[in-house]
Design a protein around this motif. Structure first.
Motif, short mmCIF file in Angstrom:
data_model
loop_
_atom_site.label_atom_id
_atom_site.label_comp_id
_atom_site.label_asym_id
_atom_site.label_seq_id
_atom_site.Cartn_x
_atom_site.Cartn_y
_atom_site.Cartn_z
N PRO C 324 7.76 2.94 17.51
CA PRO C 324 6.30 2.99 17.44
C PRO C 324 5.73 3.77 18.62
O PRO C 324 6.18 3.60 19.75
CB PRO C 324 5.88 1.51 17.52
N LYS C 325 4.72 4.64 18.33
CA LYS C 325 4.25 5.51 19.41
C LYS C 325 3.47 4.74 20.47
O LYS C 325 3.51 5.11 21.64
CB LYS C 325 3.42 6.67 18.83
N ASP C 326 2.80 3.66 20.08
CA ASP C 326 2.04 2.92 21.10
C ASP C 326 2.97 2.36 22.18
O ASP C 326 2.65 2.42 23.37
CB ASP C 326 1.27 1.76 20.45
N ALA C 327 4.12 1.85 21.76
CA ALA C 327 5.07 1.31 22.73
C ALA C 327 5.52 2.41 23.67
O ALA C 327 5.67 2.21 24.89
CB ALA C 327 6.26 0.70 22.02
N HIS C 328 5.72 3.61 23.12
CA HIS C 328 6.16 4.75 23.92
C HIS C 328 5.08 5.12 24.95
O HIS C 328 5.35 5.28 26.13
CB HIS C 328 6.46 5.91 22.97
N ILE C 329 3.86 5.21 24.47
CA ILE C 329 2.76 5.58 25.38
C ILE C 329 2.61 4.53 26.47
O ILE C 329 2.48 4.86 27.65
CB ILE C 329 1.43 5.71 24.59
N LEU C 330 2.70 3.27 26.08
CA LEU C 330 2.53 2.19 27.07
C LEU C 330 3.62 2.24 28.13
O LEU C 330 3.37 2.01 29.31
CB LEU C 330 2.54 0.83 26.37
N GLN C 331 4.84 2.56 27.69
CA GLN C 331 5.93 2.63 28.66
C GLN C 331 5.67 3.73 29.69
O GLN C 331 5.91 3.56 30.88
CB GLN C 331 7.25 2.90 27.93
N THR C 339 13.14 -1.52 36.67
CA THR C 339 13.95 -0.31 36.57
C THR C 339 13.27 0.78 37.40
O THR C 339 12.21 0.56 37.98
CB THR C 339 14.04 0.21 35.12
N ALA C 340 13.88 1.94 37.44
CA ALA C 340 13.30 3.05 38.18
C ALA C 340 12.18 3.73 37.38
O ALA C 340 11.54 4.66 37.86
CB ALA C 340 14.38 4.07 38.54
N MET C 341 11.93 3.29 36.13
CA MET C 341 10.89 3.93 35.31
C MET C 341 9.52 3.61 35.92
O MET C 341 9.09 2.45 35.97
CB MET C 341 10.96 3.41 33.87
N ALA C 342 8.87 4.67 36.44
CA ALA C 342 7.60 4.49 37.15
C ALA C 342 6.44 4.42 36.16
O ALA C 342 6.56 4.84 35.01
CB ALA C 342 7.38 5.64 38.11
N ALA C 343 5.31 3.89 36.65
CA ALA C 343 4.08 3.91 35.87
C ALA C 343 3.38 5.23 36.14
O ALA C 343 3.06 5.54 37.28
CB ALA C 343 3.20 2.74 36.27
N PHE C 344 3.15 6.01 35.10
CA PHE C 344 2.55 7.32 35.31
C PHE C 344 1.05 7.31 35.04
O PHE C 344 0.38 8.32 35.14
CB PHE C 344 3.24 8.38 34.43
#
Lengths: 531, 164, 382
Positions: C324-331, C339-344
């Protein structure tokens, strides 16, 4: 004591064999302080080699700018594990090994106070070591956070971080058991007449070190446990978003970390204080002041921790307090230096390998001490914090301070432990190679640090290239020189010349004056009387 | 090795008293007094718990349980070691009676033997060898605070004196 | 002099020769660095002179103490027939060598105190810049003084090819950024530091400044540059994988040049400002998204989208990029905790996030055909 029992018709050599076990089981079940000392020393050397290989990976990557050998992630894992393994796996066990071998003999006790616990505290170590190494094979690899494990970077790591945390818990448990054993032994098992102020200085430094360990280890255990709960159980000790404070972690870590530095170096001071009088053929100068200096260093070590944190943004009063307190440590440390020099002064000096390493220690530890003084000055430290200047400083203290001393101690006591002498020529070659390559690695890092090269980077700007090349070449030379050390020790054990009971003319502690070489498996079962 | 034998602690064989009787006190070797041990413990426990409490106030309370466990462990170790610090055996020959007083942690027991019928026997050999004071129907281990070799010497010496 | 000593010396000489050879072989285009970088602020100058003063003392003490030791080594050796004396204590001497170091330390600590106080005095600044550490780049917001409102992200400009050895390394290898910080000469600049993810540290050797950037907390430091020029540094607190690749570059310019730069910057921002209500085509979004991806995502997820598992998962074929694209955008907006995944969300605007999500969902093996519009991102922002 087999010879004595023999007079009464008992089985000759009974005492030199043990409790019915042989082979590997002998070592697993042993409660003999000499066996356990040996185990600690071999474990330490193994870890020294493992950590050394990691250092060589780091230096190989830094030989030239650009990424050649490892990726940045793995590079961070290397710096982290090199630090943890060297501090907790190599240096600390080495000196616990010395403590096990020497303290009972030097105070005239038959063994450590809690022999069974002594066995446990050693056998925890291989498990902790294995956990550290297994973490490399976990998803995400070993943690790449530096040995200081600052929050909140630790939260981003994979499961390897948890392995490391467990390993640290086990190592801490081992250290605590070892310390309880040493404190009880030194306090309660001294031979009649062996008053505290007659003990060899090595026993004094270990008594104080054990106290430091007991006071500081729970702090480390707490710090890593809070890291663990922050990672997995939703707590926010160090997480700003949940109301925690990442800087609190640093305060806790360094409250442990700075005493830890002295935990490593104080026993080294003790070893040096045995070796220098022996080869000066003159009693240690200022014994009482050495004891007081050691105690003052230990006490001061609890009020200087934040000099590791001058850049976190403390208030100006904090900067100044920690600066003054830190510079104050130079006073007892300098007193120790002067005492050693005064011991040598007008002695009758010879320069066998242990003495060479001890002199190498004095010379290089002084350099490490002076760079420490520069770093203590908060204003100047702002330029040097987290640069290679710091790396140079603590390797002068840890390698030239602790490691060189461990070498000195092993050459010094090997005849007593094994009854055999090492090859003096090769020992001297080992010293000069270590000395030259050590300085090649680390002296140039002072310049790198001054010029601003940050530590823990896998790649660097071009102006740092030359010094890094020299440093890397030195590192490989130093690493190879240590294989010579292994050869010397193995050669001595297997086919060295017989050593005399008092191999060193000037040695005067009980293990030299009252025991044969090699020291019998059970010594001082009846305490000697010290006059 | 001869020199080594001469280094036996004298006070353990200090037969005191005049004439036919003697009094011998055998003690464990303990180099710190119970009070000294308490001081050593109190100092380290206070520092460790104080530090942990300070961190708890700052929010890092997880130092406290570790400090607690450790202080308890150290206390148990010191207690185990210190409980027997004052143990002794006193062997007295006076007024035609052989009295053995055994003090173990906090109990003192007295045993009386007839010197004419008592003798010291050696049981076992090598490591774990014991000496027993025996008279018909009774047996008591003595010299437990001594090394095997010193026990043998004690056995010989006592037998000699009992026979006189 | 025995045989063994001779041969030990010989080995020593060999090692020394190896060292000198290494020195010669290591010659590079750059002159050797021996000391702190040339100072460009008053405080850095003070640090220079403090360092020189302390070093001078240290050298004198060092030669004094080890002069004594080496004299002893040569004069009091057994091989010269020297007999050992038997003294082992002297209270007067002990007191003397405790008091003298104490006096020396007071002599050192006193001048340092003044500099420490000056370093910490951030009052009366002419302008304030907020520096935010991200994994692995710096965000700069001019929040007070001339240039207020200027805001940009500054990151490594050295191409990957140079780092991985496929291209010759440039003069400012690893010390060059896409957007340099520009400040006027002679003005007191207060720097506020903070971070979005982990602790970073912002510093410049030439300015005598170093201040950790701590997530959730704001700390400050300051500098007043006295010389026009470009000054370069690096992040100095380990902050994860790309810690070695987030340089700091500050260009000090004259007051007039600074005003010009501010004007230019304001115009650029106005021109660049994206209209979040505009609708783009898939190709427009993909083209824009590729740029954003290269700037922000490539270090971990790689140009191939394969990532570096398991720490840095692949996007090619991933559940997020194909789900789902919303989950992708939110991530992308909020990152992934632990994790190392930053908030952009704070670093990129709606259009950029829409573009990069579109790019990720329509590159490599991913073919969703979806074009994410800025309005969708805006709707998902909290």
């Amino acid at each position: 004591m087999s010879a004595v029992l023999d007079d009464h018709g008992h089985d000759h050599g009974h005492d030199d064999h043990h409790h019915g076990y042989s082979g590997i089981m002998r070592w697993i079940t042993t409660t003999n302080h000499k066996d356990i000392g040996t185990l600690y020393l071999w474990f330490s050397f193994t870890m020294f080699m493992v950590g050394g290989v990691m250092a060589l990976v780091i230096r190989a990557e830094l030989f030239t700018p650009g990424l050649q050998i490892v990726n940045p992630d793995f590079f961070n894992q290397m710096t982290t594990m090199h630090g943890l393994i060297m501090v907790f796996g190599a240096i600390m066990p080495a000196f616990v090994g010395f403590a096990n071998w020497l303290i009972p003999m030097q105070i005239g006790a038959p063994d450590m106070a809690f022999a069974r616990m002594n066995n446990w505290s050693f056998w925890l170590l291989p498990f902790a070591g294995a956990l550290l190494i297994i973490s490399f094979f976990m998803p995400g690899g070993a943690p790449g956070v530096g040995w200081t494990m600052y929050a909140p970077l630790t939260v981003q790591m994979g499961i390897g971080m948890d392995f490391t945390i467990f390993a640290i818990h086990i190592l801490g448990m081992s250290s605590i058991m070892g310390s309880i054993n040493i404190v009880t032994t030194v306090l309660n098992m001294r031979a009649p007449g062996m008053t505290l102020m007659k003990m060899p200085l090595f026993c004094w430094t270990w008594l104080i070190t054990a106290y430091l360990l007991i006071a500081s280890m729970p702090v480390l255990a707490g710090a890593v446990t809070m890291t663990l709960t922050d990672r997995h159980f939703g707590t926010s000790f160090f997480n700003a978003a949940g109301g925690g404070d990442p800087v609190l972690y640093q305060h806790i870590f360094w409250f442990f970390g700075h005493p830890e530095v002295y935990i490593i170096i104080l026993p080294a001071f003790g070893v040096i204080s045995q070796i220098i009088p022996a080869f000066s053929r003159k009693p240690l100068f200022g014994y009482a002041s050495m004891v007081y200096a050691t105690a003052s260093i230990a006490i001061l070590s609890f009020i200087v921790w934040a000099h590791h944190m001058y850049t976190v943004g403390m208030p100006v009063t904090g900067q100044l307090f920690f600066m003054y307190a830190t510079t104050l440590i130079a006073v007892p440390t300098a007193a120790k230096m002067f005492n050693w020099l005064a011991t040598m002064w007008r002695g009758s000096l010879t320069f066998e390998t242990p003495m060479l390493f001890a002199l190498g220690f004095l010379f290089l530890f002084a350099i490490g001490g002076f760079s420490g003084l520069v770093l203590a000055l908060a204003a100047v430290d702002i330029q040097l914090q987290d640069t290679y200047y710091v790396v140079a400083h603590f390797h002068y203290v840890m390698v030239a301070g602790a490691l060189f001393t461990a070498f000195a101690g092993i050459y010094f006591w090997l005849p007593k432990w094994t009854g055999r002498m090492y090859n003096e020529t090769l020992g001297k070659v080992h010293f000069w190679l270590s000395m030259i390559f050590f300085n090649m690695i680390f002296f140039v890092q002072h310049f790198l640090g001054l010029a601003g090269m940050p530590r823990r980077i896998p790649d660097y700007p071009l102006q740092f290239e030359t010094w890094n090349k020299i440093s890397s070449i030195g590192a490989f030379g130093f690493g190879l020189s240590q294989l010579l050390f292994l050869y010397i020790v193995v050669k001595a054990i297997t086919s060295g010349e017989k050593a005399a009971d008092k191999q060193w003319e000037g040695a005067d502690s009980l293990e030299w004056t009252h025991l044969p070489s090699p020291a019998p498996y059970h010594s001082f079962e009846t305490p000697p009387v010290v006059k | 090795m001869k020199g080594w034998i001469q280094e036996l602690p004298r006070q353990e064989f200090a037969f005191q008293g005049r004439g036919p009787g003697f009094s011998l006190l055998l003690k464990r070797n303990c180099s710190i007094s119970p009070a000294g041990l308490m001081w050593a413990y109190g100092a380290i426990a206070a520092v460790t718990l104080g530090v942990a409490a300070a961190f708890a106030v700052l929010g890092a309370w997880m130092v406290l349980p570790f400090a607690g466990i450790e202080v308890v462990a150290l206390g148990i170790a010191f207690a185990m070691n210190g409980r027997h610090a004052a143990d002794y055996e006193r062997i007295q020959l006076a007024g035609g009676r052989l009295l053995v007083e055994v003090c173990e942690s906090d109990s003192v027991r007295r045993h009386e033997f007839n010197p004419a019928r008592a003798s010291v026997m050696v049981a076992g050999a090598g490591h774990g060898m014991r000496i027993m004071l025996e008279s018909p129907g009774r047996s008591l281990e003595i010299g437990r605070h001594l090394h095997e070799r010193a026990r043998l010497e004690l056995a010989g010496e006592l037998n000699r004196r009992l026979r006189n | 002099m025995s045989m063994q000593q001779v041969s030990a010396r010989k080995m020593g000489r060999w090692a020394l020769a190896a060292g000198l050879l290494a020195l010669a072989a290591a010659g590079s285009a750059h002159a050797l660095e021996w000391n702190l970088q040339p100072a460009a602020t008053k405080i850095a100058e003070d640090i220079h002179s403090l360092h020189e003063y302390v070093m001078a003392l240290i050298v004198v003490i060092f030669f004094g103490v080890f002069g004594v030791m080496f004299y002893s080594i040569f004069a009091h050796r057994k091989s010269n027939g020297h007999k050992a004396a038997n003294f082992h204590e002297n209270t007067t001497v002990e007191i003397v060598w405790t008091v003298i170091p104490l006096l020396i330390l007071i002599g050192i600590a006193w001048p340092v105190t003044k500099t420490v106080i000056a370093q910490k005095d951030t009052s009366n600044s002419d302008m304030t810049i907020k520096v935010t550490g991200y994994q692995w780049k710096w965000g700069y917001d001019y929040i007070k003084g001339e240039g207020e409102g200027i805001s940009f992200v500054s990151q490594l400009a050295t191409p990957r090819d140079q780092i991985e050895g496929r291209a010759a390394k440039g003069e400012h290898y690893l010390l060059e950024v896409d957007n340099e910080v520009v400040v006027p000469v002679g003005k007191k600049v207060r720097i506020l530091t903070t971070a979005a993810d982990v602790i970073h540290s912002w510093g410049l050797n030439a300015f005598g400044v170093k201040q950790d950037a701590i997530p959730g907390f704001v700390r400050d430091t300051h500098f007043t540059a006295t010389k026009i020029g470009t000054y370069r540094g690096q992040c100095v607190e380990l902050c994860g994988k790309e810690h070695g690749f987030m340089p700091i570059v500050v260009r000090v310019v004259s007051a007039e040049d600074y005003t010009k730069w501010v004007d230019g910057e304001k115009k650029k921002m106005a021109a660049l400002a994206d209209d979040p209500t505009k609708t783009y085509t898939l190709d427009e979004l993909k083209a824009r998204g590729e740029k954003t991806y290269t700037a922000n995502c490539v270090a971990c997820h790689q140009a191939t989208g394969k990532g570096m598992p398991p720490a840095f998962p692949p996007l090619d074929g991933s559940k997020i990029a194909l789900g789902p694209k919303d989950a992708h955008i939110l991530q992308v907006l909020n990152g992934k905790a632990g994790t190392a995944m930053a908030a952009f969300g704070k670093q990129l605007n709606d259009t950029e996030i829409a573009a990069v999500v579109t790019y990720e969902r329509n590159s490599w093996g991913n073919k969703t055909g979806e074009a994410i519009q800025p309005a969708e991102v805006k709707a998902l922002r909290k």
